[in-house]
Design a protein around this motif. Structure first.
Motif, PDB file in Angstrom:
ATOM      1  N   LEU A 173       0.851  -1.201   0.000  1.00 49.13           N
ATOM      2  CA  LEU A 173       0.000   0.000   0.000  1.00 49.13           C
ATOM      3  C   LEU A 173       0.887   1.251   0.000  1.00 49.13           C
ATOM      4  N   ARG A 174       1.946   1.206   0.818  1.00 44.63           N
ATOM      5  CA  ARG A 174       2.858   2.351   0.907  1.00 44.63           C
ATOM      6  C   ARG A 174       3.415   2.699  -0.479  1.00 44.63           C
ATOM      7  N   GLN A 175       3.811   1.671  -1.198  1.00 43.45           N
ATOM      8  CA  GLN A 175       4.397   1.902  -2.531  1.00 43.45           C
ATOM      9  C   GLN A 175       3.366   2.503  -3.491  1.00 43.45           C
ATOM     10  N   THR A 176       2.114   2.007  -3.396  1.00 44.87           N
ATOM     11  CA  THR A 176       1.045   2.525  -4.271  1.00 44.87           C
ATOM     12  C   THR A 176       0.820   4.016  -4.006  1.00 44.87           C
ATOM     13  N   VAL A 177       0.727   4.376  -2.723  1.00 45.19           N
ATOM     14  CA  VAL A 177       0.473   5.786  -2.388  1.00 45.19           C
ATOM     15  C   VAL A 177       1.692   6.637  -2.761  1.00 45.19           C
ATOM     16  N   LEU A 234       0.876  10.373   2.262  1.00 44.65           N
ATOM     17  CA  LEU A 234       0.306  11.665   1.832  1.00 44.65           C
ATOM     18  C   LEU A 234       1.161  12.819   2.338  1.00 44.65           C
ATOM     19  N   ALA A 235       1.788  12.600   3.483  1.00 48.45           N
ATOM     20  CA  ALA A 235       2.590  13.668   4.090  1.00 48.45           C
ATOM     21  C   ALA A 235       3.847  13.979   3.279  1.00 48.45           C
ATOM     22  N   HIS A 236       4.143  13.154   2.272  1.00 43.99           N
ATOM     23  CA  HIS A 236       5.275  13.480   1.381  1.00 43.99           C
ATOM     24  C   HIS A 236       4.859  14.428   0.255  1.00 43.99           C
ATOM     25  N   ILE A 237       3.581  14.800   0.199  1.00 45.66           N
ATOM     26  CA  ILE A 237       3.155  15.812  -0.775  1.00 45.66           C
ATOM     27  C   ILE A 237       3.857  17.122  -0.412  1.00 45.66           C
ATOM     28  N   GLU A 238       4.335  17.814  -1.440  1.00 45.12           N
ATOM     29  CA  GLU A 238       5.219  18.969  -1.185  1.00 45.12           C
ATOM     30  C   GLU A 238       4.422  20.246  -0.902  1.00 45.12           C
ATOM     31  N   GLY A 239       3.719  20.246   0.192  1.00 43.70           N
ATOM     32  CA  GLY A 239       2.885  21.376   0.601  1.00 43.70           C
ATOM     33  C   GLY A 239       1.634  20.813   1.245  1.00 43.70           C
ATOM     34  N   LEU A 240       0.933  21.628   2.036  1.00 47.17           N
ATOM     35  CA  LEU A 240      -0.197  21.085   2.809  1.00 47.17           C
ATOM     36  C   LEU A 240      -1.543  21.167   2.095  1.00 47.17           C
ATOM     37  N   LYS A 281       3.876  10.817  -8.890  1.00 45.09           N
ATOM     38  CA  LYS A 281       3.518  11.024 -10.315  1.00 45.09           C
ATOM     39  C   LYS A 281       2.291  11.892 -10.501  1.00 45.09           C
ATOM     40  N   GLU A 282       1.272  11.687  -9.676  1.00 40.42           N
ATOM     41  CA  GLU A 282      -0.003  12.353  -9.940  1.00 40.42           C
ATOM     42  C   GLU A 282      -0.180  13.649  -9.153  1.00 40.42           C
ATOM     43  N   ILE A 283       0.657  13.843  -8.119  1.00 41.04           N
ATOM     44  CA  ILE A 283       0.476  15.069  -7.313  1.00 41.04           C
ATOM     45  C   ILE A 283       1.724  15.957  -7.373  1.00 41.04           C
ATOM     46  N   ASN A 284       2.848  15.480  -6.824  1.00 42.82           N
ATOM     47  CA  ASN A 284       4.020  16.361  -6.748  1.00 42.82           C
ATOM     48  C   ASN A 284       4.457  16.876  -8.114  1.00 42.82           C
ATOM     49  N   ALA A 285       4.272  16.055  -9.154  1.00 44.90           N
ATOM     50  CA  ALA A 285       4.692  16.470 -10.502  1.00 44.90           C
ATOM     51  C   ALA A 285       3.896  17.671 -11.009  1.00 44.90           C
ATOM     52  N   HIS A 286       2.711  17.917 -10.443  1.00 44.18           N
ATOM     53  CA  HIS A 286       1.839  19.007 -10.939  1.00 44.18           C
ATOM     54  C   HIS A 286       1.635  20.122  -9.924  1.00 44.18           C
ATOM     55  N   LEU A 287       2.248  19.972  -8.770  1.00 44.96           N
ATOM     56  CA  LEU A 287       1.888  20.848  -7.654  1.00 44.96           C
ATOM     57  C   LEU A 287       2.207  22.324  -7.903  1.00 44.96           C
ATOM     58  N   ASP A 288       3.336  22.601  -8.553  1.00 45.47           N
ATOM     59  CA  ASP A 288       3.678  24.018  -8.808  1.00 45.47           C
ATOM     60  C   ASP A 288       2.577  24.694  -9.620  1.00 45.47           C
ATOM     61  N   GLU A 289       2.091  23.950 -10.620  1.00 49.42           N
ATOM     62  CA  GLU A 289       1.026  24.482 -11.492  1.00 49.42           C
ATOM     63  C   GLU A 289      -0.252  24.746 -10.677  1.00 49.42           C
ATOM     64  N   THR A 338       8.050  17.022   8.173  1.00 49.12           N
ATOM     65  CA  THR A 338       9.163  17.694   8.849  1.00 49.12           C
ATOM     66  C   THR A 338      10.493  17.002   8.522  1.00 49.12           C
ATOM     67  N   MET A 339      10.470  15.664   8.408  1.00 45.38           N
ATOM     68  CA  MET A 339      11.706  14.948   8.026  1.00 45.38           C
ATOM     69  C   MET A 339      12.108  15.326   6.602  1.00 45.38           C
ATOM     70  N   ASP A 340      11.110  15.483   5.712  1.00 43.39           N
ATOM     71  CA  ASP A 340      11.416  15.918   4.349  1.00 43.39           C
ATOM     72  C   ASP A 340      12.080  17.297   4.380  1.00 43.39           C
ATOM     73  N   MET A 341      11.555  18.168   5.225  1.00 39.27           N
ATOM     74  CA  MET A 341      12.131  19.523   5.334  1.00 39.27           C
ATOM     75  C   MET A 341      13.569  19.443   5.841  1.00 39.27           C
ATOM     76  N   ILE A 342      13.780  18.605   6.852  1.00 39.78           N
ATOM     77  CA  ILE A 342      15.125  18.495   7.432  1.00 39.78           C
ATOM     78  C   ILE A 342      16.077  17.885   6.414  1.00 39.78           C
ATOM     79  N   ASN A 343      15.652  16.855   5.716  1.00 44.06           N
ATOM     80  CA  ASN A 343      16.543  16.222   4.717  1.00 44.06           C
ATOM     81  C   ASN A 343      16.967  17.213   3.649  1.00 44.06           C
TER      82      ASN A 343
END
Ligand SMILES: Cc1cc2nc3c(=O)[nH]c(=O)nc-3n(C[C@H](O)[C@H](O)[C@H](O)COP(=O)(O)OP(=O)(O)OC[C@H]3O[C@@H](n4cnc5c(N)ncnc54)[C@H](O)[C@@H]3O)c2cc1C
Length: 399
Positions: A30-34, A95-101, A40-48, A274-279
């Motif tokens: 499940l983790r891999q699917t999300v 979901l928390a790896h999405i680059e913004g809330l 692919k479907e979220i972070n790739a388009h988030l700036d737009e 927060t770990m993503d931010m720290i990394n």
């Protein structure tokens, strides 16, 4: 003694790391699917979508529904997956790896804020007509509680639902409603009696394609810009009596229970995002040369990072404790409230602290940390302000 030592050694051989104490191979799938979906479907388009001020929720939720991601814990009879709290946690962590809330909150509205009360207290009709399509991603939902005159004090709300024959007639307004410009139905709390007390409110499913509904304003926000937020207006909007969730007069109680799902859904952001931010900040500190050496060599910065990591580990383990409590059928209101309070504060502290380590680059919109910094403010206000969390904790402690 010797037996215990042998057993401990055997256990240590079987698991590769602490996360395997909680998650198995199926959780991993499940983790891999999300993870793939987020990448692919979220972070790739988030700036737009951030620039546009909204995300295409119908398209996105349909894809998520097809993957079975919107109803992890919901009843299979209504299109859910019927899985346990650990699978739900895997979903929220990824979901928390999405680059913004913006998007994590928009999705959590669908899965954790507007639908739990329908699943728990709604009739079979409401579950078939609204919950099922919400879990399939065929309908977008909003939770409509806050009003211009009622936020922290939910009991001050003034939107009315008056019984008239086989209908309820809704009049009033709601504000700060996430997904509000796109929602197909709202889970709405309204006043059904003028009497004082908590039994004067009822929870309804309100379709947005009925006469008398209007999105009066799309709101412009500091952060969470990929999520749309709206002010809504109801003018003699008639809904069938079947759209009452559970019993009349019990809506306030149902909503307080529903808030527990909403507040819990925030927790993984405090140890994953927060770990993503720290990394990303550590990567920057390694390559940024100041006073002739990489910034990461500055002990004061390394200590700050180490302290954050320690707090992150505490909130992570606290979240896992809450999952264990929920799995055992215990009431975790106290712990969820404490977790939401701590998560909100830690998220802000780390977002602002990491931005500081980036220097001027942190202030630039091209640097992701600036988005996290803007978005971070929402957690101390939305879903109940920090002060409201403290009030709840105080009351539960009896002072
Ligand atoms: C981006 C965003 C999205 C949102 N999405 C939704 C949504 O989808 N659906 C929905 O119904 N609502 C939504 N909200 C509303 C949110 O739940 C409310 O903003 C929140 O509950 C606070 O209410 P308020 O804004 O009216 O602040 P107020 O109640 O006016 O309070 C203002 C401040 O006073 C302080 N305060 C309040 N009570 C106390 C107290 N007892 N003691 C001391 N200080 C206190 C707090 O610091 C609080 O922030 C959203 C809000 C935001 C910002």
């Amino acid at each position: 003694m010797e037996e215990n030592r042998i057993r401990e050694n055997q256990m240590a051989e079987q698991i590769a790391g602490p996360d395997e104490l909680y998650f198995n191979e199926e959780h991993g799938m499940l983790r891999q699917t999300v993870k793939d979906f987020v990448t692919k479907e979220i972070n790739a388009h988030l700036d737009e979508w951030e620039a546009k001020g909204e995300s295409p929720l119908h398209d996105l939720f349909k894809k998520m529904g097809d993957l079975g991601l919107l109803g992890i814990r919901y009843d299979e009879a209504y299109g859910g997956q019927g899985l346990d709290y650990w699978y739900e946690l895997v979903f929220l962590e990824e979901l928390a790896h999405i680059e913004g809330l913006g998007l994590p909150v928009a999705i959590a509205v669908q899965t954790h804020m507007a639908t739990p009360a329908i699943a728990e207290f709604g009739s079979d009709y409401l579950k078939q007509t609204y919950l099922r399509p919400a879990l399939a991603g065929d309908m977008v939902t909003s939770i409509a509680v806050t009003e211009p005159g009622a936020g922290s004090d939910v009991s001050a709300l003034a939107t009315t639902a008056k019984r008239d024959g086989d209908t309820y007639v809704i009049n009033g307004s709601k504000t700060f409603i996430t997904n509000g410009t796109q929602a197909d139905f709202l889970t709405l709390l309204a006043r059904t009696s003028e009497k004082p007390g908590y039994h004067s409110f009822s929870l309804f499913v309100v379709p947005t394609d009925l006469p008398g509904f209007e999105v009066s304003k799309k709101l412009d926000k500091l952060g969470m810009r990929s999520s749309d937020t709206a002010e809504l207006f109801f003018d003699d909007l008639r809904i069938p009596v079947e759209n009452l969730i559970g019993e009349e007069g019990e809506g306030f109680i149902y909503q307080m229970r529903q808030f527990q799902h909403e507040r819990y859904s925030v927790l993984p952001s405090a140890y994953i995002t927060t770990m993503d931010m720290i990394n990303m900040t550590v990567d920057y500190l390694r390559q940024r040369i100041v006073f002739g050496k990489p910034l990461i060599k500055q002990q004061v910065l390394r200590h700050r990072l180490a302290e954050w990591l320690t707090e992150i580990e505490c909130i992570k383990q606290f979240t896992y404790h809450i999952v264990r409590m929920k799995s055992a059928g215990l009431d975790a209101t106290r712990e969820i409230t404490m977790g939401k309070l701590k998560a909100a504060r830690l998220f802000q502290e780390i977002a602002q602290g990491c931005l500081q380590m980036y220097g001027g680059m942190g202030f630039m919109n091209e640097t992701l940390i600036s988005r996290y910094y803007r978005d971070s403010r929402v957690f101390s206000v939305g879903g109940g302000a920090d002060e409201v969390m403290c009030e709840v904790i105080g009351k539960l402690e009896g002072f």
